[in-house]
Structures are given as C-alpha cells and as structure tokens.
Scaffold this motif. Structure first.
Motif, mmCIF file in Angstrom:
data_model
loop_
_atom_site.group_PDB
_atom_site.id
_atom_site.type_symbol
_atom_site.label_atom_id
_atom_site.label_comp_id
_atom_site.label_asym_id
_atom_site.label_seq_id
_atom_site.Cartn_x
_atom_site.Cartn_y
_atom_site.Cartn_z
ATOM 1 N N PRO A 1 26.386 50.858 26.478
ATOM 2 C CA PRO A 1 27.186 49.971 25.616
ATOM 3 C C PRO A 1 28.473 49.579 26.308
ATOM 4 O O PRO A 1 29.048 50.344 27.077
ATOM 5 N N GLY A 2 28.920 48.362 26.052
ATOM 6 C CA GLY A 2 30.191 47.940 26.621
ATOM 7 C C GLY A 2 30.284 46.443 26.796
ATOM 8 O O GLY A 2 29.415 45.681 26.360
ATOM 9 N N SER B 1 33.494 50.017 29.713
ATOM 10 C CA SER B 1 32.530 50.975 29.174
ATOM 11 C C SER B 1 33.135 51.767 28.021
ATOM 12 O O SER B 1 34.359 51.879 27.883
ATOM 13 N N TYR B 2 32.249 52.333 27.203
ATOM 14 C CA TYR B 2 32.670 53.231 26.132
ATOM 15 C C TYR B 2 33.187 54.530 26.760
ATOM 16 O O TYR B 2 33.221 54.698 27.970
ATOM 17 N N ASN B 3 33.558 55.488 25.901
ATOM 18 C CA ASN B 3 34.182 56.707 26.413
ATOM 19 C C ASN B 3 33.163 57.638 27.071
ATOM 20 O O ASN B 3 31.992 57.302 27.228
ATOM 21 N N LYS C 1 34.967 52.836 19.047
ATOM 22 C CA LYS C 1 34.637 52.950 20.468
ATOM 23 C C LYS C 1 35.212 51.793 21.286
ATOM 24 O O LYS C 1 35.660 51.989 22.418
ATOM 25 N N VAL C 2 35.180 50.565 20.765
ATOM 26 C CA VAL C 2 35.675 49.432 21.548
ATOM 27 C C VAL C 2 37.177 49.530 21.785
ATOM 28 O O VAL C 2 37.702 48.976 22.758
ATOM 29 N N PHE D 1 28.781 41.017 25.577
ATOM 30 C CA PHE D 1 28.900 42.348 24.972
ATOM 31 C C PHE D 1 27.539 42.778 24.449
ATOM 32 O O PHE D 1 26.792 41.975 23.873
ATOM 33 N N SER D 2 27.225 44.054 24.656
ATOM 34 C CA SER D 2 25.976 44.598 24.145
ATOM 35 C C SER D 2 26.087 46.112 24.053
ATOM 36 O O SER D 2 26.823 46.744 24.830
ATOM 37 N N SER D 3 25.369 46.685 23.100
ATOM 38 C CA SER D 3 25.285 48.146 23.017
ATOM 39 C C SER D 3 24.235 48.683 23.974
ATOM 40 O O SER D 3 24.060 49.901 24.097
#
Length: 471
Positions: free
Chosen positions: A442-443, A456-458, A113-114, A431-433
């Motif tokens: 998360p991001g 941000s994630y997707n 994801k990252v 950074f944190s989920s």
C-alpha cells in the motif's frame, strides 16, 4: 504607583505603539521591499537595469520555496500518526463482535496510515539502458490491478516517448520497478491516455495524439504486449483512428456498448466502435475536457470548459441540436478538469480550474459536499478516487499533493513536492493499497520531473502485515 510614574509609563506605551505603527507602515512602503533578514529596503521598479531585479512574483516564489523546503524537512522526519475520531470505539466493538462490518474500520485505519507515509526514491531498472532517466514524466496511468503503469515522458528535443513500467511488491516491504525495453517515440504531444479492455482486462492502451503541421490528430489503440520485454510476433489488435485533436478519452466496460470508446473534442463528443469503426457524434456547447463511462449502464459523463457536466445515454437515438439526449446536466463555476463516478453511480466527483472539488448527487443534480484546499488556476489536473480505502487525492498547481477523507471531506495530509515548484514540476500520482499487484504494497506512487518516489505505509506494512488480516 506614583502619579508621575503612571503618566510616564502611559506616555512610553503610547510612544512604542506609534513607533510600531510607523515601522509597519514603512515596511509596506509602495515601491519598496523590506528584507527582514538583511534589515534593509530594496527598490521594486519595473524595467530596472539591475542584473537581478526584484519583483513581487519573484519574492512570492522565494517565500513559497522557503515554505516548501521547511515542510519537506518536516515531512522527511519521523511522523506521528494522526488521531482519528471513532477509531478506538471501532476497535472495542470489533473485539466484542468479530463478525461486524469492518469496512468503516478499514477506512479509518487507512486514513491513519496515510498520515504516516514515508518517502523513498525508486530506481527504475531497464535491461536495455544503463543510463538513468533524464526525461520528465508527463503522464502516468495505472491499470486496474496497479501492476503496470503507462508512462509518457517529454523528450528534450521535442515530442515525447511512451512505454510501460512493471511493478513488483515483496513481502519484506520493497517495491521494484522495471521499464519495458520497447519505448516508442513521437514528435506529437499526448493529450490523454486510458487503459482499454479489448481481448481481456487492460489488454490495450488508448492514446490521444495532437496533430502538428499537415499531420492531423489521431487516437491510437495499442496492445499492451507491444511494450513487453517478451514481445510476441503478433501483439494483437493495433489500429489508429483519424480524429482531430482530442482533449479526453474513455473506454466503455458495459456489455451493451462492448469495445466502444469516446473522445472529447472541441464542442463535440465522438463515440467510436473500435471493431467496426462506426461513429456517433454528439454536439456540445464547449470543449469536452474530461470523460468517464458508467459501468452499470452505457452512460457517458462529460466535463466541459464552460463548467457544464452532462451525461449521454448511448441507447438513445436522438443526437440532434436540441440536446434532448443529455440525460443529466449541471454546472460548476469554471472549466472541468476531471470527473470521477463513485461505485454506486449515484454520485460524481468533479474538479475545476478554480480549485473546487465537489461531490454531486446525480439524482437531484445538486452538490452535496466540497473538498477544501485544492489549488488550481488554469492547469489541466486530474483527481484520483480510491473508494475502498475511502480516500480522495489531487495534485494542485502549487505542486502539493493533498489527501482527503472521501466520506467527511476532512483534509488528511498535504505532501510537498520533492522538487521546487514549477510548471514542469507538477507531480503525477497513483495510489493503491496493492501497488505491484495482489501481493503488492500500500502507498502512493509519485512521478515528478525525472524521478519516481514511493510513499509507503509504516513498518507494519513494510514487514508484510496487513490491517489485522482483515482489510
């Protein structure tokens, strides 16, 4: 082929080879710079009277900025998910054995994801001011829940201002940021900040202020409610300790040293009881630039300018010059800028001013892993560990943010800064989920100059869905 043609073709190849060698030598002619775009040479002379002189440093900076701009354009485009070895096998085994341990699977998912995070600029809301923030971020430190971020901004006329930003994540994928109205200004520099748990978790902020002129340095313990937009009449415990210029600070969460904090100074460490004011001083051989307390025992880990990393057990009485109170001791090649303990407290991550990030086994006092790619020459730069997600983050002096797999030291992604590189443009990151709390997103949060960004994630994450409902 005829004999004459074979000889002529051989002579042509030899002539072209000599010409290419001559061009390469000519392009690297001492005192001259060859510009391939303009196809001409420019003189490089120190102290030249040209209004726009060319220097090696300037040319190198120009090339680096060109590279950053190209990477930024590539980073803003649609990103492909980076394949991760072992992910497909975990997916297959998860279907066959639903009750299997999902922690390795979740870590692999986060690593994928990252690699696809997208950048979004955040607007900071404030009910007290309609003008945008024009002061550069100097420090940002998130609390344990990642709902609040303590910020320190450099002020143009000197000094700094500090306050708290509140984050709220929404299931539709947006992240809102609100700056507190009660900002505090000081004409002194802030060296170090950490959250402190006095009355409850993250109830206070510990602030190290540098002394100026006739005013000595101090360490202030400020209640977080002091910065609230709904400030009560009695904000809680508020005190200041006269401690000369401190490089670092840390708060102890172990019950055996309740309400105790430490400060790293020049050639010494001071451990202070925040309630009684009692102090214990430990002499060190060098400036203490980084500190962190263990959670399971009242043990303090310190990183020094000399490259030494040592720990102090607060239960020991001896604090003499023999240094017998150092329960563990090992060295890196340069000044330590950050130390981070892992959850089992048998391993410690340390970064230095040579750009080396090493994982140490405290039990055998040996480096067991190294994370390549970090860039640092002299800056005081922290590292960030997110162990549940299996990620390590660090911002380099080149203003690139790098993410590694914590477990196999693989470099997962390199993020260029949205602003041109410079001493005042080194990003600060969190950074944190769960940015914004338990229902957050998360991001990666990035503060660079006066701007704030969220990577941000997707779309699956932005629509409020989590990792298979399991991670």
């Amino acid at each position: 082929m005829k004999r004459g043609n074979w000889r002529s073709s051989g002579r042509d190849r030899h002539r072209h080879h000599n010409q290419s060698q001559w061009r390469s030598r000519l392009r690297s002619l001492p005192g001259f710079y060859f510009d391939p775009e303009k196809n001409r040479y420019f003189r490089l002379l120190p102290g030249h009277n040209n209004c726009n002189p060319l220097t090696k440093e300037g040319l190198q900076k120009k090339e680096e900025e060109k590279k950053r701009s190209a990477l930024l354009v590539e980073d803003d485009g649609p990103r492909k998910k980076a394949p991760r070895t072992g992910l497909n096998s975990y997916l297959t085994r998860k279907k066959l054995y639903p009750k299997m341990n999902l922690i390795p699977f979740c870590r692999l998912i986060h690593e994928v994801k990252v690699s696809g995070m997208q950048r979004h600029r955040l607007e900071v809301q404030s009910s007290n001011s309609t003008s945008p923030n024009t002061d550069n971020f100097h420090l940002i430190v998130a609390d344990s829940a990642c709902e609040r971020v303590f910020t320190v901004n450099d002020v143009s006329h000197g000094g700094c201002k500090y306050g708290i930003m509140n984050f709220h994540g929404y299931r539709k994928g947006s992240l809102s940021v609100e700056m507190c109205d009660n900002l505090y200004f000081t004409n002194r520099k802030v060296n170090s900040v950490c959250w402190a748990s006095v009355t409850h978790t993250d109830s206070h902020v510990l602030l190290c202020l540098v002394g100026i002129s006739q005013t000595p340095g101090c360490v202030s313990l400020l209640p977080a409610s002091l910065f609230s937009n709904f400030n009560p009449d009695q904000p809680g415990m508020l005190c200041s300790f006269k401690i000369s210029t401190a490089w670092s600070c840390a708060w102890c969460l172990n019950p055996q040293a309740d309400k105790t904090f430490s400060t790293g100074l020049s050639r010494r460490v001071i451990v202070t009881d925040a309630v009684t004011g009692r102090r214990a001083t430990y002499l060190a051989g060098s400036d203490v630039l980084a500190q962190q307390f263990a959670l399971r025992a009242p043990v303090l880990f310190n990183g020094c300018r000399s490259g030494e990393i040592f720990s102090i057990d607060l239960r020991q009485r001896d604090r003499g010059r023999s240094h017998s109170w150092k329960t563990s001791r090992f060295f890196q090649e340069s000044a330590i800028t950050s130390v981070q303990l892992l959850q089992d407290e048998n391993y410690l991550l340390a970064a230095d001013m040579l750009g080396k990030i090493k994982l140490w086994d405290i039990r055998i006092k040996r480096s067991v892993k190294q994370y390549e790619g970090h860039h640092n020459e002299y800056a005081y730069l922290p590292i960030h560990v997110n162990e549940p997600e299996g990620l390590l983050l660090a911002v380099g002096q080149d203003c690139y943010t790098r993410l590694w797999s914590l477990h196999d030291s693989r470099l997962l992604r390199t993020i260029p800064s949205p602003h041109p590189a410079g001493k005042d443009s080194i990003p600060n990151v969190v950074f944190s989920s769960q940015l914004g709390g338990s229902r957050g997103l998360p991001g990666l949060l990035m503060a660079v100059r006066h701007d704030l960004y969220h990577y941000s994630y997707n779309k699956d994450y932005q629509e409020g869905r989590t990792l298979e409902g399991q991670c």
